[in-house]
Design an enzyme around this catalytic site. Structure first.
Site, PDB file in Angstrom:
ATOM      1  N   CYS A 109      -8.548  -8.216  12.108  1.00 40.58           N
ATOM      2  CA  CYS A 109      -7.225  -8.010  12.688  1.00 40.58           C
ATOM      3  C   CYS A 109      -7.371  -7.845  14.192  1.00 40.58           C
ATOM      4  CB  CYS A 109      -6.599  -6.757  12.076  1.00 40.58           C
ATOM      5  SG  CYS A 109      -4.976  -6.384  12.747  1.00 40.58           S
TER       6      CYS A 109
ATOM      7  N   HIS B 298      -0.831 -10.528   5.324  1.00 43.18           N
ATOM      8  CA  HIS B 298      -1.373  -9.626   6.345  1.00 43.18           C
ATOM      9  C   HIS B 298      -0.340  -9.385   7.454  1.00 43.18           C
ATOM     10  CE1 HIS B 298      -4.954  -8.330   8.988  1.00 43.18           C
ATOM     11  NE2 HIS B 298      -3.945  -8.387   9.830  1.00 43.18           N
ATOM     12  N   GLU B 299       0.282 -10.469   7.933  1.00 41.43           N
ATOM     13  CA  GLU B 299       1.235 -10.343   9.048  1.00 41.43           C
ATOM     14  C   GLU B 299       2.552  -9.694   8.593  1.00 41.43           C
ATOM     15  OE1 GLU B 299      -0.165 -10.680  11.735  1.00 41.43           O
ATOM     16  OE2 GLU B 299      -1.811 -12.023  11.200  1.00 41.43           O
TER      17      GLU B 299
ATOM     18  N   HIS C 294       2.222  -6.094   8.536  1.00 41.55           N
ATOM     19  CA  HIS C 294       2.367  -5.503   9.877  1.00 41.55           C
ATOM     20  C   HIS C 294       3.831  -5.177  10.179  1.00 41.55           C
ATOM     21  CE1 HIS C 294      -1.585  -5.444  11.620  1.00 41.55           C
ATOM     22  NE2 HIS C 294      -1.792  -6.745  11.511  1.00 41.55           N
TER      23      HIS C 294
HETATM   24 ZN   LIG Z   1      -3.521  -7.728  11.750  1.00 37.47          ZN
END
Ligand SMILES: [Zn+2]
Length: 177
Positions: A93, A135-136, A139
């Site tokens: 990341c 993953h994004e 976030h």
């Molecule tokens: Zn990340």
């Protein structure tokens, strides 16, 4: 276009739920372009707006930057509407420099959102694309990849991260010659 500054964990914006984009206007479209430039510059395959300190639901992704076809995605308010299977991926990341860890994700996802032109789109992704989207989108909900680790594994990874961050700090504080 301009490069944006990437913030490092534990910046507060990384643990905060990002707000919906009300309208993909010219300002948001330009911001998407700046995010894409920052992502390529940092050799990332994906970037979520909170990583550049903007708490809005926007992400960019390009899992095949070498290809001749335009594989860049710029999307606002992305949502996973379907997911299937399971995949384990060694993730890193941009906001956690110096560490990687294996995370279990869905192997295929169907995502919908709004593109740079303000049009509703939906698309499927698998493999790295699916991993990156999860993953994004995490976030955007204030969730970081290390939050998927438990117990000793998490403690070890966080200890490694603290060390990596300290080393970066030392480098940053060193006067350049
Ligand atoms: Zn990340």
């Amino acid at each position: 276009m301009s490069l944006l500054k990437i913030v490092y964990y534990p910046a507060e914006v990384l643990t905060t739920r990002a707000e919906d984009v009300a309208h993909v206007d010219g300002t948001i479209a330009r911001f998407m372009d700046d995010m894409a430039e920052t992502m390529y510059h940092s050799h990332g395959v994906g970037l979520a707006a909170p990583l550049v300190n903007f708490s809005r639901r926007i992400l960019t992704m390009d899992v095949d930057p070498e290809s001749n076809t335009d594989s860049l995605l710029r999307i606002a308010n992305p949502e996973i509407v379907e997911k299937h299977g399971e995949i384990v991926w060694e993730e890193g990341c941009l906001s956690f420099p110096g560490i990687t860890a294996e995370v279990v994700r869905s192997a295929e996802v169907l995502v919908k959102g709004i593109d740079r032109e303000g049009e509703e789109i939906s698309f499927e992704a698998s493999g790295l694309g699916a991993v990156c989207l999860q993953h994004e989108i995490d976030h955007l909900d204030g969730i970081n990849f290390v939050d998927h680790l438990r117990g000793l594994k998490r403690r070890l990874v966080m200890r490694e991260y603290a060390k990596a961050l300290k080393e970066l700090q030392v480098l940053a504080d060193r006067p350049s010659v």
